[in-house]
Design a protein around this motif. Structure first.
Motif, PDB file in Angstrom:
ATOM      1  N   LEU A  30      65.816  51.948  29.592  1.00 47.44           N
ATOM      2  CA  LEU A  30      65.930  50.638  30.231  1.00 47.44           C
ATOM      3  C   LEU A  30      67.287  50.526  30.921  1.00 47.44           C
ATOM      4  CD1 LEU A  30      64.564  48.302  27.412  1.00 47.44           C
ATOM      5  CD2 LEU A  30      63.332  49.241  29.361  1.00 47.44           C
ATOM      6  N   ASN A  31      67.322  49.720  31.967  1.00 45.31           N
ATOM      7  CA  ASN A  31      68.596  49.471  32.646  1.00 45.31           C
ATOM      8  C   ASN A  31      69.507  48.684  31.711  1.00 45.31           C
ATOM      9  OD1 ASN A  31      67.763  50.720  34.978  1.00 45.31           O
ATOM     10  ND2 ASN A  31      67.012  48.826  35.888  1.00 45.31           N
ATOM     11  N   ARG A  32      70.687  49.198  31.525  1.00 44.26           N
ATOM     12  CA  ARG A  32      71.664  48.570  30.644  1.00 44.26           C
ATOM     13  C   ARG A  32      72.874  48.149  31.443  1.00 44.26           C
ATOM     14  NH1 ARG A  32      71.068  53.847  27.438  1.00 44.26           N
ATOM     15  NH2 ARG A  32      69.215  53.388  26.254  1.00 44.26           N
ATOM     16  N   ILE A  33      73.545  47.160  30.936  1.00 48.67           N
ATOM     17  CA  ILE A  33      74.816  46.746  31.504  1.00 48.67           C
ATOM     18  C   ILE A  33      75.861  46.983  30.432  1.00 48.67           C
ATOM     19  CG2 ILE A  33      76.152  44.803  32.385  1.00 48.67           C
ATOM     20  CD1 ILE A  33      73.450  43.613  33.315  1.00 48.67           C
ATOM     21  N   ARG A  34      76.830  47.819  30.750  1.00 46.03           N
ATOM     22  CA  ARG A  34      77.900  48.103  29.798  1.00 46.03           C
ATOM     23  C   ARG A  34      79.148  47.334  30.192  1.00 46.03           C
ATOM     24  NH1 ARG A  34      77.683  52.335  26.236  1.00 46.03           N
ATOM     25  NH2 ARG A  34      75.784  53.531  26.328  1.00 46.03           N
ATOM     26  N   ILE A  35      79.704  46.651  29.211  1.00 47.97           N
ATOM     27  CA  ILE A  35      80.979  45.971  29.382  1.00 47.97           C
ATOM     28  C   ILE A  35      81.852  46.477  28.241  1.00 47.97           C
ATOM     29  CG2 ILE A  35      82.183  43.768  29.457  1.00 47.97           C
ATOM     30  CD1 ILE A  35      79.533  42.525  30.432  1.00 47.97           C
ATOM     31  N   GLY A  36      82.722  47.392  28.572  1.00 48.95           N
ATOM     32  CA  GLY A  36      83.484  48.061  27.525  1.00 48.95           C
ATOM     33  C   GLY A  36      82.540  48.917  26.708  1.00 48.95           C
ATOM     34  N   LYS A  37      82.584  48.740  25.392  1.00 53.61           N
ATOM     35  CA  LYS A  37      81.690  49.478  24.512  1.00 53.61           C
ATOM     36  C   LYS A  37      80.390  48.731  24.236  1.00 53.61           C
ATOM     37  CE  LYS A  37      85.212  52.045  22.017  1.00 53.61           C
ATOM     38  NZ  LYS A  37      85.758  52.377  20.705  1.00 53.61           N
ATOM     39  N   ARG A  38      80.317  47.507  24.691  1.00 50.67           N
ATOM     40  CA  ARG A  38      79.135  46.686  24.424  1.00 50.67           C
ATOM     41  C   ARG A  38      78.044  46.927  25.459  1.00 50.67           C
ATOM     42  NH1 ARG A  38      81.140  41.281  21.652  1.00 50.67           N
ATOM     43  NH2 ARG A  38      82.993  42.151  20.685  1.00 50.67           N
ATOM     44  N   VAL A  39      76.805  46.864  24.997  1.00 50.38           N
ATOM     45  CA  VAL A  39      75.642  47.091  25.852  1.00 50.38           C
ATOM     46  C   VAL A  39      74.820  45.813  25.896  1.00 50.38           C
ATOM     47  CG1 VAL A  39      73.523  48.432  26.143  1.00 50.38           C
ATOM     48  CG2 VAL A  39      75.577  49.531  25.264  1.00 50.38           C
ATOM     49  N   TYR A  40      74.422  45.433  27.098  1.00 51.08           N
ATOM     50  CA  TYR A  40      73.614  44.231  27.296  1.00 51.08           C
ATOM     51  C   TYR A  40      72.383  44.579  28.117  1.00 51.08           C
ATOM     52  CZ  TYR A  40      77.836  41.768  25.834  1.00 51.08           C
ATOM     53  OH  TYR A  40      78.924  41.337  25.133  1.00 51.08           O
ATOM     54  N   TYR A  41      71.351  43.765  27.941  1.00 51.93           N
ATOM     55  CA  TYR A  41      70.123  43.903  28.702  1.00 51.93           C
ATOM     56  C   TYR A  41      69.834  42.559  29.364  1.00 51.93           C
ATOM     57  CZ  TYR A  41      69.453  48.036  25.824  1.00 51.93           C
ATOM     58  OH  TYR A  41      69.618  49.239  25.202  1.00 51.93           O
ATOM     59  N   GLU A  42      69.298  42.594  30.569  1.00 53.37           N
ATOM     60  CA  GLU A  42      68.952  41.359  31.256  1.00 53.37           C
ATOM     61  C   GLU A  42      67.683  40.768  30.643  1.00 53.37           C
ATOM     62  OE1 GLU A  42      68.961  41.284  35.515  1.00 53.37           O
ATOM     63  OE2 GLU A  42      70.478  42.858  35.588  1.00 53.37           O
ATOM     64  N   GLU A  43      67.738  39.497  30.343  1.00 52.08           N
ATOM     65  CA  GLU A  43      66.598  38.815  29.750  1.00 52.08           C
ATOM     66  C   GLU A  43      65.382  38.880  30.669  1.00 52.08           C
ATOM     67  OE1 GLU A  43      65.862  34.705  27.307  1.00 52.08           O
ATOM     68  OE2 GLU A  43      67.155  34.620  29.080  1.00 52.08           O
ATOM     69  N   ASN A  44      65.605  38.799  31.966  1.00 54.12           N
ATOM     70  CA  ASN A  44      64.502  38.878  32.933  1.00 54.12           C
ATOM     71  C   ASN A  44      63.763  40.205  32.815  1.00 54.12           C
ATOM     72  OD1 ASN A  44      65.577  36.477  33.786  1.00 54.12           O
ATOM     73  ND2 ASN A  44      66.401  37.295  35.688  1.00 54.12           N
ATOM     74  N   LEU A  45      64.487  41.290  32.609  1.00 55.19           N
ATOM     75  CA  LEU A  45      63.878  42.611  32.471  1.00 55.19           C
ATOM     76  C   LEU A  45      62.998  42.680  31.232  1.00 55.19           C
ATOM     77  CD1 LEU A  45      63.655  45.634  33.256  1.00 55.19           C
ATOM     78  CD2 LEU A  45      65.683  46.010  31.859  1.00 55.19           C
ATOM     79  N   ILE A  46      63.477  42.153  30.130  1.00 53.65           N
ATOM     80  CA  ILE A  46      62.712  42.185  28.879  1.00 53.65           C
ATOM     81  C   ILE A  46      61.433  41.357  29.030  1.00 53.65           C
ATOM     82  CG2 ILE A  46      62.770  41.674  26.414  1.00 53.65           C
ATOM     83  CD1 ILE A  46      64.673  43.965  27.442  1.00 53.65           C
ATOM     84  N   GLU A  47      61.535  40.184  29.634  1.00 53.66           N
ATOM     85  CA  GLU A  47      60.352  39.350  29.856  1.00 53.66           C
ATOM     86  C   GLU A  47      59.360  40.044  30.779  1.00 53.66           C
ATOM     87  OE1 GLU A  47      61.797  35.584  31.201  1.00 53.66           O
ATOM     88  OE2 GLU A  47      62.602  35.078  29.218  1.00 53.66           O
ATOM     89  N   LYS A  48      59.858  40.735  31.792  1.00 50.07           N
ATOM     90  CA  LYS A  48      58.988  41.464  32.716  1.00 50.07           C
ATOM     91  C   LYS A  48      58.234  42.584  31.991  1.00 50.07           C
ATOM     92  CE  LYS A  48      59.135  44.068  37.016  1.00 50.07           C
ATOM     93  NZ  LYS A  48      59.995  44.646  38.051  1.00 50.07           N
ATOM     94  N   ILE A  49      58.918  43.289  31.117  1.00 49.20           N
ATOM     95  CA  ILE A  49      58.275  44.353  30.347  1.00 49.20           C
ATOM     96  C   ILE A  49      57.146  43.793  29.493  1.00 49.20           C
ATOM     97  CG2 ILE A  49      58.640  45.971  28.431  1.00 49.20           C
ATOM     98  CD1 ILE A  49      61.438  46.450  29.604  1.00 49.20           C
ATOM     99  N   LEU A  50      57.382  42.643  28.878  1.00 44.72           N
ATOM    100  CA  LEU A  50      56.363  42.041  28.026  1.00 44.72           C
ATOM    101  C   LEU A  50      55.153  41.547  28.804  1.00 44.72           C
ATOM    102  CD1 LEU A  50      58.572  40.070  25.492  1.00 44.72           C
ATOM    103  CD2 LEU A  50      57.299  42.177  25.111  1.00 44.72           C
TER     104      LEU A  50
END
Length: 54
Positions: A30-50
């Motif tokens: 999945l496309n991830r967004i890294r900010i430092g060592k933290r990893v985030y996912y866009e909520e829109n992407l998760i909803e689209k997958i579902l």
């Protein structure tokens, strides 16, 4: 946390939402967004997958 496209979810939040382990989520390509060592996912992407099944 928010970005220009909507909310950003942590790995733990997404894993709980999808009822999978954080390790399983990290193996998915999945496309991830890294900010430092933290990893985030866009909520829109998760909803689209579902809704669309990716």
């Amino acid at each position: 946390m928010k970005n220009k496209n909507g909310n950003l979810l942590t790995t733990q939040e997404v894993a709980q939402f999808l009822n999978i382990s954080a390790r399983t989520l990290s193996r998915w390509k999945l496309n991830r967004i890294r900010i430092g060592k933290r990893v985030y996912y866009e909520e829109n992407l998760i909803e689209k997958i579902l809704t669309e099944g990716k």
